[in-house]
Design a protein around this motif. Sequence first.
Motif, PDB file in Angstrom:
ATOM      1  N   ASN A  70       0.853  -1.127   0.135  1.00  0.00           N
ATOM      2  CA  ASN A  70       0.104  -0.011  -0.097  1.00  0.00           C
ATOM      3  C   ASN A  70       0.976   1.236   0.181  1.00  0.00           C
ATOM      4  O   ASN A  70       1.973   0.994   0.571  1.00  0.00           O
ATOM      5  N   GLN A  71       0.353   2.259  -0.778  1.00  0.00           N
ATOM      6  CA  GLN A  71       1.253   3.600  -0.719  1.00  0.00           C
ATOM      7  C   GLN A  71       0.263   4.663  -0.797  1.00  0.00           C
ATOM      8  O   GLN A  71      -0.936   4.786  -1.384  1.00  0.00           O
ATOM      9  N   TRP A  72       0.737   5.828   0.044  1.00  0.00           N
ATOM     10  CA  TRP A  72      -0.261   7.049   0.168  1.00  0.00           C
ATOM     11  C   TRP A  72       0.881   8.048   0.372  1.00  0.00           C
ATOM     12  O   TRP A  72       2.131   8.068   0.507  1.00  0.00           O
ATOM     13  N   ARG A  73       0.314   9.290   0.436  1.00  0.00           N
ATOM     14  CA  ARG A  73       1.264  10.281   0.783  1.00  0.00           C
ATOM     15  C   ARG A  73       0.822  11.211   2.014  1.00  0.00           C
ATOM     16  O   ARG A  73      -0.433  11.357   2.029  1.00  0.00           O
ATOM     17  N   GLU A  74       1.685  11.851   2.913  1.00  0.00           N
ATOM     18  CA  GLU A  74       1.189  12.516   4.074  1.00  0.00           C
ATOM     19  C   GLU A  74       2.333  13.833   3.885  1.00  0.00           C
ATOM     20  O   GLU A  74       3.033  14.071   3.017  1.00  0.00           O
ATOM     21  N   ALA A  75       2.264  14.621   5.053  1.00  0.00           N
ATOM     22  CA  ALA A  75       3.216  15.816   4.984  1.00  0.00           C
ATOM     23  C   ALA A  75       4.590  15.322   5.076  1.00  0.00           C
ATOM     24  O   ALA A  75       4.934  14.458   5.732  1.00  0.00           O
ATOM     25  N   PRO A  76       5.493  16.263   4.436  1.00  0.00           N
ATOM     26  CA  PRO A  76       6.841  15.854   4.728  1.00  0.00           C
ATOM     27  C   PRO A  76       7.488  15.603   6.065  1.00  0.00           C
ATOM     28  O   PRO A  76       6.846  16.377   7.046  1.00  0.00           O
ATOM     29  N   GLY A  77       8.528  14.720   6.283  1.00  0.00           N
ATOM     30  CA  GLY A  77       8.741  14.598   7.839  1.00  0.00           C
ATOM     31  C   GLY A  77      10.118  13.842   7.897  1.00  0.00           C
ATOM     32  O   GLY A  77      10.564  13.636   6.834  1.00  0.00           O
ATOM     33  N   ALA A  78      10.673  13.458   8.785  1.00  0.00           N
ATOM     34  CA  ALA A  78      11.714  12.646   8.993  1.00  0.00           C
ATOM     35  C   ALA A  78      11.502  11.203   8.574  1.00  0.00           C
ATOM     36  O   ALA A  78      10.490  10.642   8.873  1.00  0.00           O
ATOM     37  N   PRO A  79      12.562  10.654   7.609  1.00  0.00           N
ATOM     38  CA  PRO A  79      12.286   9.328   7.192  1.00  0.00           C
ATOM     39  C   PRO A  79      12.415   8.269   8.342  1.00  0.00           C
ATOM     40  O   PRO A  79      13.213   8.553   9.184  1.00  0.00           O
ATOM     41  N   ALA A  80      11.769   7.217   8.140  1.00  0.00           N
ATOM     42  CA  ALA A  80      11.957   6.176   9.054  1.00  0.00           C
ATOM     43  C   ALA A  80      11.156   5.046   8.722  1.00  0.00           C
ATOM     44  O   ALA A  80      10.588   4.824   7.740  1.00  0.00           O
ATOM     45  N   SER A  81      11.520   3.432   9.236  1.00  0.00           N
ATOM     46  CA  SER A  81      11.022   2.496   8.751  1.00  0.00           C
ATOM     47  C   SER A  81      10.860   1.601  10.095  1.00  0.00           C
ATOM     48  O   SER A  81      11.423   1.931  11.246  1.00  0.00           O
ATOM     49  N   ALA A  82       9.833   0.574   9.853  1.00  0.00           N
ATOM     50  CA  ALA A  82       9.637  -0.568  11.003  1.00  0.00           C
ATOM     51  C   ALA A  82       9.143  -1.670  10.175  1.00  0.00           C
ATOM     52  O   ALA A  82       8.793  -1.913   9.102  1.00  0.00           O
ATOM     53  N   VAL A  83       9.396  -2.865  11.323  1.00  0.00           N
ATOM     54  CA  VAL A  83       8.973  -4.203  10.838  1.00  0.00           C
ATOM     55  C   VAL A  83       8.015  -4.736  12.039  1.00  0.00           C
ATOM     56  O   VAL A  83       8.806  -4.483  13.057  1.00  0.00           O
ATOM     57  N   GLN A  84       6.991  -5.248  11.890  1.00  0.00           N
ATOM     58  CA  GLN A  84       6.407  -5.909  12.777  1.00  0.00           C
ATOM     59  C   GLN A  84       5.607  -7.259  12.479  1.00  0.00           C
ATOM     60  O   GLN A  84       5.250  -7.511  11.504  1.00  0.00           O
ATOM     61  N   SER A  85       5.935  -8.002  13.432  1.00  0.00           N
ATOM     62  CA  SER A  85       5.396  -9.583  13.369  1.00  0.00           C
ATOM     63  C   SER A  85       3.807  -9.522  13.649  1.00  0.00           C
ATOM     64  O   SER A  85       3.465  -8.752  14.697  1.00  0.00           O
ATOM     65  N   LEU A  86       3.110 -10.152  13.138  1.00  0.00           N
ATOM     66  CA  LEU A  86       1.626 -10.455  13.131  1.00  0.00           C
ATOM     67  C   LEU A  86       1.068 -11.830  13.302  1.00  0.00           C
ATOM     68  O   LEU A  86       1.832 -12.795  12.919  1.00  0.00           O
ATOM     69  N   PRO A  87       0.044 -12.031  13.839  1.00  0.00           N
ATOM     70  CA  PRO A  87      -0.344 -13.483  13.873  1.00  0.00           C
ATOM     71  C   PRO A  87      -0.364 -14.246  12.677  1.00  0.00           C
ATOM     72  O   PRO A  87      -0.030 -15.554  12.907  1.00  0.00           O
ATOM     73  N   ASP A  88      -0.587 -13.595  11.529  1.00  0.00           N
ATOM     74  CA  ASP A  88      -0.844 -14.321  10.391  1.00  0.00           C
ATOM     75  C   ASP A  88       0.203 -13.900   9.284  1.00  0.00           C
ATOM     76  O   ASP A  88       0.240 -14.233   8.103  1.00  0.00           O
ATOM     77  N   GLY A  89       1.370 -13.319   9.677  1.00  0.00           N
ATOM     78  CA  GLY A  89       2.335 -12.721   8.766  1.00  0.00           C
ATOM     79  C   GLY A  89       3.028 -11.728   9.525  1.00  0.00           C
ATOM     80  O   GLY A  89       3.599 -11.648  10.611  1.00  0.00           O
TER      81      GLY A  89
END
Length: 433
Positions: A162-181
């Motif tokens: 999925n992709q969308w656009r918000e106001a500019p800001g500091a770059p960052a990323s994350a990874v998260q485990s979920l019950p099904d993936g």
Amino acid sequence: MADARIAVLGAGPAGAAVAIGLARLGYEVCVISEWRRFAAVEGVSQRVLEGLRHAGLTRALASAAPPSPRRVQWNGDGQSANQECLLDRPSFDAALREDLRAAGVELVEARVRSVGSDAAGHLLHLDPGETRRADFLVEARGRQAPLAAGRLRGPETLSLLNQWREAPGAPASAVQSLPDGWAWMARLADGRCYWQITLDVASAGLPAKERLPAWCAERRRQSALVSELFGATALQPAELHARSSTAILFQEASGANWLRVGDAAMAVDPLSGNGIFQSLSSALQAPAVINTLLRHPERAQLARRFHQSRVEQLFLRFARTGRDFYALEQRWADQPFWRKRSAWPDAEPLHAAADFGQVRVERLPVIRDGLIDEADVVVSADQPLGIWHLQGIELAPLVRALQGGAGLEEVLRGMAPEHRRMLRGWLAAQGYP
């Protein structure tokens, strides 16, 4: 046959690295590629950047953003000390094309409609009707490359981006485990945002295609990490692209006049975060393999064995890395997604225990002067392909001497102090007493 016309299908990092390497060897190279059909972003490590530099992809390297924070939430634990460099794929792909043009490689922007191949060469049919001929073909179209018989597949896996656009800001990323993936998410400095969820095809229970954007938005609403990283727009349905992320290994990655590289030879699970690195790893060896097939057809079997063995070992290393990381998530170990992936591809350890008694010398293929040749190399359980030399010092004579009863000081006598330290460290890592 040094004047052979070589066509490379695909202008990603693998195709670009092969094309530039072949151009340096004096071959006439044409890269044929259409533009990526969807925008994407990737998080890469420092060793990916080093691989780009080594391949001569300097403009692509410069397109990488500086390191930014990366959050990890896995098995109930949270970490924020990690960093990764975010690659905006449209900018990265454009930079790869600039690298190709700077290297004098012809670049054709076209879709390959079909390929006709025989022992004499290849006839390429392009849209909107152009044809090209080539003596040698490099398949580097990644997961879009036509499938072939003889392939090993991991658990069937689907990723929804999925992709969308918000106001500019500091770059960052994350990874998260979920019950099904699991989900990976990133925000670029200019406000472009990406969220990708990776699921098991058989057990995902997804709704109809038209309802997928709303389904993904609901999954994001359930994530506290999404709320921390993004604004309110993240909770609304967004543009979506679905793609397979099943791990695939092609068990025949070459022929007399063709070669598969990058994801077209082996595509790894995206959890490893090493997709570009593995693409470059298989591509950097390819020019020497192709050079050998064209200049020394009597060594064809040796060259093809060299390429296949390295593709397979690289694939297994990344597959086992992913397996071990999946196994760390214990909260949902009995769920189909986690159960399948924590036991695939096998039960072999990622790294074998050091045992100098099992170290041996074998004659195996190596790269020498831009060609595939044979040499005596040192093979261990953890290095089944063998190690030829360290900083120019051949290891086989050293190991033979030690196994023949010579003392370590005798073997290292006369070497520079820095080489003695390096070799002592290497021997200790092999279990030498």
